[in-house]
Design an enzyme around this catalytic site. Structure first.
Site, PDB file in Angstrom:
ATOM      1  N   ALA A  32       0.869  -1.183   0.000  1.00 34.42           N
ATOM      2  CA  ALA A  32       0.000   0.000   0.000  1.00 34.42           C
ATOM      3  C   ALA A  32       0.908   1.236   0.000  1.00 34.42           C
ATOM      4  O   ALA A  32       0.837   2.100   0.875  1.00 34.42           O
ATOM      5  CB  ALA A  32      -0.963  -0.006   1.184  1.00 34.42           C
ATOM      6  N   LEU A  33       1.758   1.251  -0.991  1.00 31.72           N
ATOM      7  CA  LEU A  33       2.852   2.221  -1.012  1.00 31.72           C
ATOM      8  C   LEU A  33       2.346   3.644  -1.259  1.00 31.72           C
ATOM      9  O   LEU A  33       1.367   3.854  -1.967  1.00 31.72           O
ATOM     10  CB  LEU A  33       3.856   1.835  -2.104  1.00 31.72           C
ATOM     11  CG  LEU A  33       4.444   0.422  -1.975  1.00 31.72           C
ATOM     12  CD1 LEU A  33       5.407   0.143  -3.119  1.00 31.72           C
ATOM     13  CD2 LEU A  33       5.146   0.228  -0.635  1.00 31.72           C
ATOM     14  N   HIS A  34       3.045   4.589  -0.654  1.00 29.53           N
ATOM     15  CA  HIS A  34       2.729   6.012  -0.838  1.00 29.53           C
ATOM     16  C   HIS A  34       4.047   6.762  -0.996  1.00 29.53           C
ATOM     17  O   HIS A  34       5.132   6.150  -1.000  1.00 29.53           O
ATOM     18  CB  HIS A  34       1.909   6.530   0.352  1.00 29.53           C
ATOM     19  CG  HIS A  34       2.496   6.183   1.688  1.00 29.53           C
ATOM     20  ND1 HIS A  34       3.686   6.714   2.134  1.00 29.53           N
ATOM     21  CD2 HIS A  34       2.093   5.320   2.656  1.00 29.53           C
ATOM     22  CE1 HIS A  34       3.962   6.229   3.324  1.00 29.53           C
ATOM     23  NE2 HIS A  34       3.011   5.366   3.660  1.00 29.53           N
ATOM     24  N   GLY A  36       5.811   8.349   0.928  1.00 28.88           N
ATOM     25  CA  GLY A  36       6.798   8.109   1.996  1.00 28.88           C
ATOM     26  C   GLY A  36       7.691   6.928   1.637  1.00 28.88           C
ATOM     27  O   GLY A  36       8.920   7.010   1.717  1.00 28.88           O
ATOM     28  N   HIS A  37       7.068   5.816   1.210  1.00 27.55           N
ATOM     29  CA  HIS A  37       7.861   4.640   0.811  1.00 27.55           C
ATOM     30  C   HIS A  37       8.754   4.998  -0.382  1.00 27.55           C
ATOM     31  O   HIS A  37       9.914   4.594  -0.445  1.00 27.55           O
ATOM     32  CB  HIS A  37       6.946   3.487   0.377  1.00 27.55           C
ATOM     33  CG  HIS A  37       6.093   2.931   1.464  1.00 27.55           C
ATOM     34  ND1 HIS A  37       4.725   3.079   1.488  1.00 27.55           N
ATOM     35  CD2 HIS A  37       6.407   2.213   2.567  1.00 27.55           C
ATOM     36  CE1 HIS A  37       4.229   2.468   2.554  1.00 27.55           C
ATOM     37  NE2 HIS A  37       5.221   1.939   3.236  1.00 27.55           N
ATOM     38  N   SER A 188      -0.002   3.952   5.189  1.00 23.44           N
ATOM     39  CA  SER A 188      -0.861   3.087   4.374  1.00 23.44           C
ATOM     40  C   SER A 188      -2.282   3.044   4.930  1.00 23.44           C
ATOM     41  O   SER A 188      -3.238   2.818   4.193  1.00 23.44           O
ATOM     42  CB  SER A 188      -0.293   1.665   4.352  1.00 23.44           C
ATOM     43  OG  SER A 188       1.024   1.706   3.877  1.00 23.44           O
ATOM     44  N   ARG A 189      -2.418   3.267   6.237  1.00 22.94           N
ATOM     45  CA  ARG A 189      -3.752   3.196   6.855  1.00 22.94           C
ATOM     46  C   ARG A 189      -4.583   4.449   6.594  1.00 22.94           C
ATOM     47  O   ARG A 189      -5.773   4.455   6.887  1.00 22.94           O
ATOM     48  CB  ARG A 189      -3.625   2.964   8.361  1.00 22.94           C
ATOM     49  CG  ARG A 189      -3.125   1.566   8.731  1.00 22.94           C
ATOM     50  CD  ARG A 189      -3.072   1.386  10.234  1.00 22.94           C
ATOM     51  NE  ARG A 189      -2.711   0.044  10.638  1.00 22.94           N
ATOM     52  CZ  ARG A 189      -1.458  -0.398  10.763  1.00 22.94           C
ATOM     53  NH1 ARG A 189      -0.454   0.413  10.501  1.00 22.94           N
ATOM     54  NH2 ARG A 189      -1.220  -1.639  11.151  1.00 22.94           N
TER      55      ARG A 189
END
Ligand code: PAF
Length: 282
Positions: A32-34, A36-37, A188-189
């Protein structure tokens, strides 16, 4: 980007790369990458020859079954983001591939008293699950450098301890928190937040900033109490808001120049954490 699902295929690939003396950077994730990752991948790209990312939703670190069941898993989008972000290798194993039939967890009990505070107190057994899987992943990927986000600050201390004890040749990189325009730490949440909750969630960063703005001997405690009062009101359910020593995570009894403010709240169905390093401004 090469995708591996089997541990034995990844193991032989890594042996070949090691033989070429490539510097391997590793970014472990639960998907659930965003942004930040992707910022971790970018930093790894600058420091290493080969960037490996793992996506594995690790069942042993969840202490609430519904959190594990509803954890977002948008794999095809993640693969696209990683390819566009110039990641070289994605390891995406099944639970069976990682654990087989053996779900025995390593114990983090002797990692120091910080392990039982904050997230350790709120999520019993969570860090045992984290060290169990991270140890397995480090043994497989054999990284030279690893990249973790400061948002999970206590997890970073846990991983640093794991590295000191078991993998002293790995270099740990603490990477800055990526934030939404409203200040909310990316997670991710966050996809579980309604539009209204997403806006309200910016109050976490606002209150951490309030503590930083008042980071002076005669003002910090009032600012902490004000922030606590603010975040104790609905719709937030405050789990903790503490100003702590950066290494032991013991709550400060008296002012000292370098510290960290850490917060966890429940907002609707979503649990949010954030933190801010505190140092005197000039
Ligand atoms: O921070 C995470 O995403 C996870 O805790 C980690 C480090 C990938 C272990 O499952």
């Amino acid at each position: 980007m090469i995708l591996f699902q089997s541990t034995s295929d990844l193991r032989s690939y890594i042996s070949e790369q090691k033989a070429k003396n490539l510097r391997i950077g590793f970014v472990p994730t639960m998907g659930a990458l965003h942004a930040g990752h992707l910022s971790l991948i970018k930093i790894a790209r600058q420091k290493c020859d080969l960037v490996v990312c793992s996506i594995f939703v690790n069942p042993t670190q969840f202490n609430v079954a519904s959190d594990l069941e509803t954890y977002p898993r948008p794999l095809s989008n993640d693969i696209r983001l990683l390819s566009e972000g110039f990641c070289d290798v994605l390891f995406n194993p099944s639970v069976d591939e990682v654990y087989g039939n053996d779900f025995t967890k390593d114990s983090s009990d002797d990692y120091g008293s910080f392990i039982h505070l904050l997230e350790g107190a709120s999520r019993p057994g969570h860090f045992d699950g984290v060290i169990t899987v991270v140890k397995k992943l480090f043994l497989l990927v054999q990284p030279d450098e690893v990249f973790f986000g400061q948002k999970d600050y206590q997890q970073c201390l846990v991983i640093q301890t794991l590295i000191e004890r078991n993998f002293p040749f790995i270099n740990f990189n603490l990477c800055p928190i990526a934030r939404e325009n409203n200040g909310l730490a990316m997670s991710s949440r966050n996809v579980r937040l309604s539009k209204e909750e997403f806006e309200l969630a910016s109050d976490l960063f606002k209150n951490l900033t309030h503590i930083l703005t008042n980071w002076k001997e005669n003002a910090w405690l009032d600012a902490l109490l004000e922030a606590r009062t603010f975040l104790s009101k609905k719709p937030f359910e405050l789990e903790y808001l503490e100003v702590c020593d950066q290494f032991t995570l013991e709550p400060l009894k008296a002012f000292k120049p370098n510290a960290i403010a850490l917060v966890a709240v429940q907002l609707g169905k979503t649990r949010l954490i954030d933190n801010l390093l505190l140092k005197p401004t000039l």
